[in-house]
Every structure is written in structure tokens, then in C-alpha cells.
Design a protein around this motif. Sequence first.
Motif, PDB file in Angstrom:
ATOM      1  N   PRO A  93      18.124   8.366  -4.315  1.00  0.00           N
ATOM      2  CA  PRO A  93      17.603   8.643  -2.974  1.00  0.00           C
ATOM      3  C   PRO A  93      17.403   7.391  -2.134  1.00  0.00           C
ATOM      4  CG  PRO A  93      16.276   9.740  -4.661  1.00  0.00           C
ATOM      5  CD  PRO A  93      17.230   8.875  -5.371  1.00  0.00           C
ATOM      6  N   PHE A  94      16.972   6.309  -2.758  1.00  0.00           N
ATOM      7  CA  PHE A  94      16.675   5.087  -2.017  1.00  0.00           C
ATOM      8  C   PHE A  94      17.959   4.347  -1.629  1.00  0.00           C
ATOM      9  CE2 PHE A  94      13.149   6.109  -4.840  1.00  0.00           C
ATOM     10  CZ  PHE A  94      12.133   6.226  -3.918  1.00  0.00           C
ATOM     11  N   LEU A  95      18.975   4.400  -2.489  1.00  0.00           N
ATOM     12  CA  LEU A  95      20.259   3.805  -2.138  1.00  0.00           C
ATOM     13  C   LEU A  95      20.910   4.554  -0.978  1.00  0.00           C
ATOM     14  CD1 LEU A  95      21.716   3.082  -5.694  1.00  0.00           C
ATOM     15  CD2 LEU A  95      20.671   1.458  -4.113  1.00  0.00           C
ATOM     16  N   LEU A  96      20.840   5.883  -1.025  1.00  0.00           N
ATOM     17  CA  LEU A  96      21.371   6.675   0.079  1.00  0.00           C
ATOM     18  C   LEU A  96      20.582   6.424   1.363  1.00  0.00           C
ATOM     19  CD1 LEU A  96      22.090  10.111  -1.661  1.00  0.00           C
ATOM     20  CD2 LEU A  96      23.774   8.484  -0.787  1.00  0.00           C
ATOM     21  N   ALA A  97      19.259   6.295   1.232  1.00  0.00           N
ATOM     22  CA  ALA A  97      18.432   6.014   2.410  1.00  0.00           C
ATOM     23  C   ALA A  97      18.790   4.656   3.014  1.00  0.00           C
ATOM     24  CB  ALA A  97      16.956   6.043   2.028  1.00  0.00           C
ATOM     25  N   LEU A  98      19.006   3.658   2.168  1.00  0.00           N
ATOM     26  CA  LEU A  98      19.363   2.327   2.653  1.00  0.00           C
ATOM     27  C   LEU A  98      20.694   2.347   3.394  1.00  0.00           C
ATOM     28  CD1 LEU A  98      19.079  -0.765   2.799  1.00  0.00           C
ATOM     29  CD2 LEU A  98      20.103  -0.869   0.508  1.00  0.00           C
ATOM     30  N   ALA A  99      21.729   2.922   2.763  1.00  0.00           N
ATOM     31  CA  ALA A  99      23.063   2.916   3.368  1.00  0.00           C
ATOM     32  C   ALA A  99      23.106   3.740   4.645  1.00  0.00           C
ATOM     33  CB  ALA A  99      24.088   3.436   2.355  1.00  0.00           C
ATOM     34  N   SER A 100      22.592   4.974   4.581  1.00  0.00           N
ATOM     35  CA  SER A 100      22.691   5.864   5.745  1.00  0.00           C
ATOM     36  C   SER A 100      21.812   5.393   6.896  1.00  0.00           C
ATOM     37  CB  SER A 100      22.313   7.291   5.344  1.00  0.00           C
ATOM     38  OG  SER A 100      20.999   7.351   4.808  1.00  0.00           O
ATOM     39  N   SER A 101      20.603   4.946   6.617  1.00  0.00           N
ATOM     40  CA  SER A 101      19.716   4.473   7.683  1.00  0.00           C
ATOM     41  C   SER A 101      20.222   3.161   8.289  1.00  0.00           C
ATOM     42  CB  SER A 101      18.303   4.277   7.149  1.00  0.00           C
ATOM     43  OG  SER A 101      17.768   5.494   6.687  1.00  0.00           O
ATOM     44  N   ILE A 117      15.991  14.921   5.798  1.00  0.00           N
ATOM     45  CA  ILE A 117      17.029  15.547   4.960  1.00  0.00           C
ATOM     46  C   ILE A 117      16.973  14.982   3.546  1.00  0.00           C
ATOM     47  CG2 ILE A 117      19.513  15.816   4.641  1.00  0.00           C
ATOM     48  CD1 ILE A 117      19.795  15.787   7.691  1.00  0.00           C
ATOM     49  N   LEU A 118      16.805  13.675   3.442  1.00  0.00           N
ATOM     50  CA  LEU A 118      16.704  13.053   2.115  1.00  0.00           C
ATOM     51  C   LEU A 118      15.469  13.541   1.364  1.00  0.00           C
ATOM     52  CD1 LEU A 118      17.728   9.387   2.996  1.00  0.00           C
ATOM     53  CD2 LEU A 118      18.864  10.835   1.309  1.00  0.00           C
ATOM     54  N   LYS A 166       0.817  -1.210   0.000  1.00  0.00           N
ATOM     55  CA  LYS A 166       0.000   0.000   0.000  1.00  0.00           C
ATOM     56  C   LYS A 166       0.857   1.269   0.000  1.00  0.00           C
ATOM     57  CE  LYS A 166      -4.036  -2.083   2.253  1.00  0.00           C
ATOM     58  NZ  LYS A 166      -5.008  -2.000   3.374  1.00  0.00           N
ATOM     59  N   SER A 167       1.871   1.251  -0.847  1.00  0.00           N
ATOM     60  CA  SER A 167       2.749   2.427  -0.943  1.00  0.00           C
ATOM     61  C   SER A 167       2.016   3.588  -1.600  1.00  0.00           C
ATOM     62  CB  SER A 167       4.002   2.076  -1.766  1.00  0.00           C
ATOM     63  OG  SER A 167       4.822   3.201  -1.919  1.00  0.00           O
ATOM     64  N   ARG A 168       2.307   4.801  -1.127  1.00  0.00           N
ATOM     65  CA  ARG A 168       1.629   5.995  -1.622  1.00  0.00           C
ATOM     66  C   ARG A 168       2.558   6.931  -2.382  1.00  0.00           C
ATOM     67  NH1 ARG A 168      -2.211   7.674   3.563  1.00  0.00           N
ATOM     68  NH2 ARG A 168      -3.378   5.699   3.651  1.00  0.00           N
ATOM     69  N   GLY A 169       3.545   6.376  -3.046  1.00  0.00           N
ATOM     70  CA  GLY A 169       4.427   7.210  -3.854  1.00  0.00           C
ATOM     71  C   GLY A 169       5.858   7.211  -3.354  1.00  0.00           C
ATOM     72  N   GLY A 170       6.683   8.012  -4.043  1.00  0.00           N
ATOM     73  CA  GLY A 170       8.110   8.014  -3.775  1.00  0.00           C
ATOM     74  C   GLY A 170       8.471   8.467  -2.374  1.00  0.00           C
ATOM     75  N   LYS A 171       7.808   9.469  -1.859  1.00  0.00           N
ATOM     76  CA  LYS A 171       8.148   9.994  -0.534  1.00  0.00           C
ATOM     77  C   LYS A 171       7.818   8.975   0.550  1.00  0.00           C
ATOM     78  CE  LYS A 171       7.114  14.671  -2.156  1.00  0.00           C
ATOM     79  NZ  LYS A 171       6.460  14.248  -3.406  1.00  0.00           N
ATOM     80  N   GLY A 198      13.918  16.417   1.727  1.00  0.00           N
ATOM     81  CA  GLY A 198      14.156  17.784   1.276  1.00  0.00           C
ATOM     82  C   GLY A 198      15.136  17.860   0.128  1.00  0.00           C
ATOM     83  N   TYR A 199      16.126  16.999   0.155  1.00  0.00           N
ATOM     84  CA  TYR A 199      17.173  17.002  -0.873  1.00  0.00           C
ATOM     85  C   TYR A 199      16.644  16.503  -2.220  1.00  0.00           C
ATOM     86  CZ  TYR A 199      22.087  16.757  -2.333  1.00  0.00           C
ATOM     87  OH  TYR A 199      23.291  16.968  -2.966  1.00  0.00           O
ATOM     88  N   PHE A 200      15.728  15.525  -2.185  1.00  0.00           N
ATOM     89  CA  PHE A 200      15.247  14.905  -3.430  1.00  0.00           C
ATOM     90  C   PHE A 200      13.743  15.117  -3.625  1.00  0.00           C
ATOM     91  CE2 PHE A 200      18.962  12.306  -2.220  1.00  0.00           C
ATOM     92  CZ  PHE A 200      19.714  12.421  -3.383  1.00  0.00           C
ATOM     93  N   TRP A 201      13.195  16.188  -3.073  1.00  0.00           N
ATOM     94  CA  TRP A 201      11.748  16.408  -3.131  1.00  0.00           C
ATOM     95  C   TRP A 201      11.212  16.414  -4.561  1.00  0.00           C
ATOM     96  CZ3 TRP A 201       8.249  16.483   0.782  1.00  0.00           C
ATOM     97  CH2 TRP A 201       6.963  16.928   0.478  1.00  0.00           C
ATOM     98  N   LYS A 202      11.869  17.142  -5.455  1.00  0.00           N
ATOM     99  CA  LYS A 202      11.384  17.256  -6.841  1.00  0.00           C
ATOM    100  C   LYS A 202      11.472  15.921  -7.564  1.00  0.00           C
ATOM    101  CE  LYS A 202      12.401  22.175  -7.440  1.00  0.00           C
ATOM    102  NZ  LYS A 202      13.157  23.186  -8.226  1.00  0.00           N
ATOM    103  N   LEU A 203      12.578  15.208  -7.363  1.00  0.00           N
ATOM    104  CA  LEU A 203      12.730  13.920  -8.047  1.00  0.00           C
ATOM    105  C   LEU A 203      11.689  12.909  -7.574  1.00  0.00           C
ATOM    106  CD1 LEU A 203      16.612  13.435  -8.081  1.00  0.00           C
ATOM    107  CD2 LEU A 203      15.135  13.866 -10.043  1.00  0.00           C
ATOM    108  N   LEU A 204      11.336  12.976  -6.311  1.00  0.00           N
ATOM    109  CA  LEU A 204      10.375  12.020  -5.768  1.00  0.00           C
ATOM    110  C   LEU A 204       8.934  12.387  -6.070  1.00  0.00           C
ATOM    111  CD1 LEU A 204      12.004  11.415  -2.278  1.00  0.00           C
ATOM    112  CD2 LEU A 204      12.060   9.901  -4.269  1.00  0.00           C
ATOM    113  N   SER A 205       8.719  13.552  -6.672  1.00  0.00           N
ATOM    114  CA  SER A 205       7.359  13.984  -7.002  1.00  0.00           C
ATOM    115  C   SER A 205       6.913  13.514  -8.370  1.00  0.00           C
ATOM    116  CB  SER A 205       7.273  15.518  -6.957  1.00  0.00           C
ATOM    117  OG  SER A 205       7.581  15.997  -5.666  1.00  0.00           O
ATOM    118  N   VAL A 206       7.753  12.752  -9.085  1.00  0.00           N
ATOM    119  CA  VAL A 206       7.408  12.259 -10.412  1.00  0.00           C
ATOM    120  C   VAL A 206       6.315  11.210 -10.300  1.00  0.00           C
ATOM    121  CG1 VAL A 206       8.271  11.044 -12.455  1.00  0.00           C
ATOM    122  CG2 VAL A 206       9.713  12.722 -11.288  1.00  0.00           C
ATOM    123  N   GLU A 207       5.271  11.375 -11.109  1.00  0.00           N
ATOM    124  CA  GLU A 207       4.171  10.409 -11.112  1.00  0.00           C
ATOM    125  C   GLU A 207       4.446   9.330 -12.143  1.00  0.00           C
ATOM    126  OE1 GLU A 207       1.592  10.303  -9.177  1.00  0.00           O
ATOM    127  OE2 GLU A 207       1.966  12.181  -8.091  1.00  0.00           O
TER     128      GLU A 207
END
Length: 505
Positions: free
Chosen positions: A143-151, A198-199, A95-100, A201-210
Motif C-alpha cells: 500500500p505504501f509503495l503504491l501510495a508513493l508512486a501514484s501520489s 481509494i488506497l 506522532k504516527s497513529r497507525g497504518g492508515k 478502501g483497497y487495503f483497509w484490512k491489511l492496514l488494521s494490523v496492530e
Amino acid sequence: MAMSSTIKVVLGSIAFAVFWVLAVFPAVPFLPIGRTAGALLGAMLMVVFLVISPEEAYDAIDLPILGLLFGTMVVSIYLERADMFKYLGKLLTWKSRGGKDLLFRVSLISAISSALFTNDTCCVVLTEFILKIARQNNLPPQPFLLALASSSNIGSSATPIGNPQNLVIAVQSKISFEKFLFGIMPSMLLGVLVNAGILLGYFWKLLSVERGPEMVEAGDMVVENEVSSHRFSPATMSHLSSVNSQEMGSAIDAVHEGEGLGAVGISQRVSVSRSRMMSPAGEVASEANSEERNGTNNDERWKRSLWKICVYLVTIGMLIALLMGLNMSWTALTAALALVVIDFQDARPCLEKVSYSLLIFFCGMFIAVDGFNKTGIPSALWEAVERYSRIDTVGGIILLSAVILVLSNVASNVPTVLLLGSRVAQSAASISESEEARAWLILAWVSTVAGNLSLLGSAANLIVCEQARRAQFYGYNLSFLSHLKFGLPSTIIITAIGLPLIRTY
């Protein structure tokens, strides 16, 4: 500790420099032998140069740490076989609701799984799956690779089994699993949330792609097919289906291409086979075989489900035992051997997946660091900054954290912990016993979060980078500069906000 003789200081520094260069840069052109061999070379030079004796070198190897590391690796291997990480992957898309929303889930799930199953294991298993999800949703992978490594790095700070440096700290400090967990967990949870913010905010525009509807259908089909292909063994299902299709294909080709009686004979055999399959006797036999196969499959599914439940129960029992304060090394080893017995088959394939090169690297590193300590250089450097780095003052904590951050990225976090741990603890012990425990937890927090600063800061970062680059059909290169632009501000902010929350209970 007094400085050793000049010759011992020089030779010990050379041996440690060899270890450090090959540990940080394993593929240097003049000696591309890798990290593990580099650690053994540095250890051997310490003995050959008479910086330490062979007996002292053997004593420097910390067996409880190696036992805890080996046990947790074996448990992680059996959890992977029991589809634990596949279920974690399904949580990412449920039930994912998008990139963010997906980015937040990646951050949270990778943090929690790293705290329980080590950050390196989490990154190895989840990297390619996250790349598939990003492609399925028509989203950029960075963004997702950075989220995986940093988190994963941040989440692993919360438990003694989350990463190698925490293993060292837990064994040397004798801090219980429970005290370690509750001392760092508030900082970890806040750090994961801030890092995800932070992620975003950094990738907000890229994650808004439908994504378009056609991408949804294609992506879902790709993931479903891939899951099915992993579920069935190529040696059983695929082989049988390929043999049958080849036989039928050759018969049909012969009918189309053959001439005279040969072609007629082949076509007759094909028609006879079809008539047998369609005859009542053939139908009865087919139904009987089908029922027998279904019964066998049901038995196998039931046995596998029971085995998976046992694996999860053993793992939960291990975590409960750790929370109760039992010996961490023997608890992990006991859980690992229990899983081997429950599996009731040759354990060699699973044991071969253990990273023995990492265990050997630790042995060499223990000897190299112990030899460097015996030169007296680390003690002299610490004495110069000790009075400014006391953890009962804000300025002292800031200076100590800065030293740990720099050393963790220059000399790697595990050697930093081995070099600084006992000295930081002794300095804090002069204040109070609770401050000594807090000093160990501060060292664990800062040295772990420091891994997010650069791509070379932790093994988890390198694993994600290499796995992403080699992933079939999903390859992506995470560059050093792109990681640094995010890692530098994120590391400083998260380190700072987490330090005030570290307490001993």
C-alpha cells in the motif's frame, strides 16, 4: 500538414517504431541497448533515411527544456545533500497513529515534494525509507509503495518542474509558473485525497494490523542505527574505531594465546598503556584532546547548518522567481550554479549524479518525434478526430482525455505531449486564448495522471518498483498485475474528477 512522399512516410515510420519499441521496452531480446541508445538510434535513422536534414535535427533539440531539466536535477541533488528528504521522512513517523494515518502522510508528503523537486527524485529518495517504516510498524509494504508512486505522479502535475512532460508543456505554451500552478492545483489536491481514499478502501484490512511492543522497540532501534550509520562517514569515524578495536583485540588475543616472555611483554605493554591512560597527565591530555575535538565538531556543525540554510534559501528564491514569471530555464540554471558556488568545493561529485542519460534521451526523442511529425501521419490522424475532440464540449473533453490516456501508456507521456501538444493548442486557439491555455493544462493533467494506469505508465512507477526490489533487507517485488488492479480504476476516477476543476486564471 500534408502527407510526405510514400518513401519518406515508410522510412519515418520505421525510424519512429525503432525509437518507440526501445523506449517502451528497453531490454528487447533482439536489441537490448536501453532507452537512451534507442532514442539516439531512432534519431539517427531519421537523418540517415533523409526524413529530416542534420540541420533540422539540431533545431529540433529544445535547449530551454534541457536547461530547465538539468537545473532542477542539480538543485534536487543539493537538497538531498542538505537532508531535505531526511526531514520529509521524519514527518512520516512523527506522532504516527497507525497504518492508515501513515498511508495518508505518505500520499500527502510525496505529492507535495514531487511538485517541488520532481516525481522521479522523490521516488528515488523515499522508497527505501518507506520500506523501513513499513517494516518497523509491521505493515505490508505494497500500500505504501503504491501510495508513493501514484501520489508522486498526481502531485507532479501541479507545477512545470514536477515532471518532464510538464517541462515541455510549460516551455512550448509559455504559460507562467503561477498560472500553471493555480490552474491545476485544485485538481491535484482533490486527486491526491481521492487516491488516498481509494488506497485506504483497497487495503483497509491489511492496514488494521496492530504491531506488538517488541516490534516497536526493535523497529525504532533499527531506524536509529541506520540514521546514525548514514550520518558519519565510514572513512573517518568507522575506520578509526575499527583500527583501535583491532589493535586492542590483537593484544588481548596475544595475551591469551602467547607463551613465556612474549606474552608477558605484551601484557605489560597493555597494562602500561592503561596506566598512562589513567594517570593524571594522561587524563589532562585526554581532556584537552576531547575539548579540541568538541570545538572542531561544533565548528563543523555550525558551518554545515549555515550551508544547509543557504541551500534552502536559494531553493526558495528559485521558487519565488518562478512564481514571478521569470524565465524558467535560466532561473533553474542560476539556482543550480549558485548552489555550486555556495558549496565552495569541487562540484564534480554532485554533477556526476545528474542523469545525463535522461538528457541524451530527450535529445534523441526530440529528433525522432520531429521527424515523425514531418511525415504528416500525426497531423492526418489528428484531423480525423479534431472535430470530435474540441474542449468546449463535454464529449470532446472525454474523447481527448481518452486519446491522451491511451497514447501516454502506449507511447509514453512525453512523446504524447510532443505529438499532440501543438495540435491540441491550435484547435483550442480557434475558440479563444483562454481555451488554448486550458487545453495545455488538460494535456498536462491527463498525461501525468495517465502514468498511474500501469506499472509501465511512468518512470516514477518503475523507479519505485526497482528500488523496492533491490532494497537491502527490505526487498519487495511490486508486480504488474497488482499495480494494474489499483491503477486502472484510480486513474479513470482521478482523471474524471480533476478535469472540471482545471481553469485558467
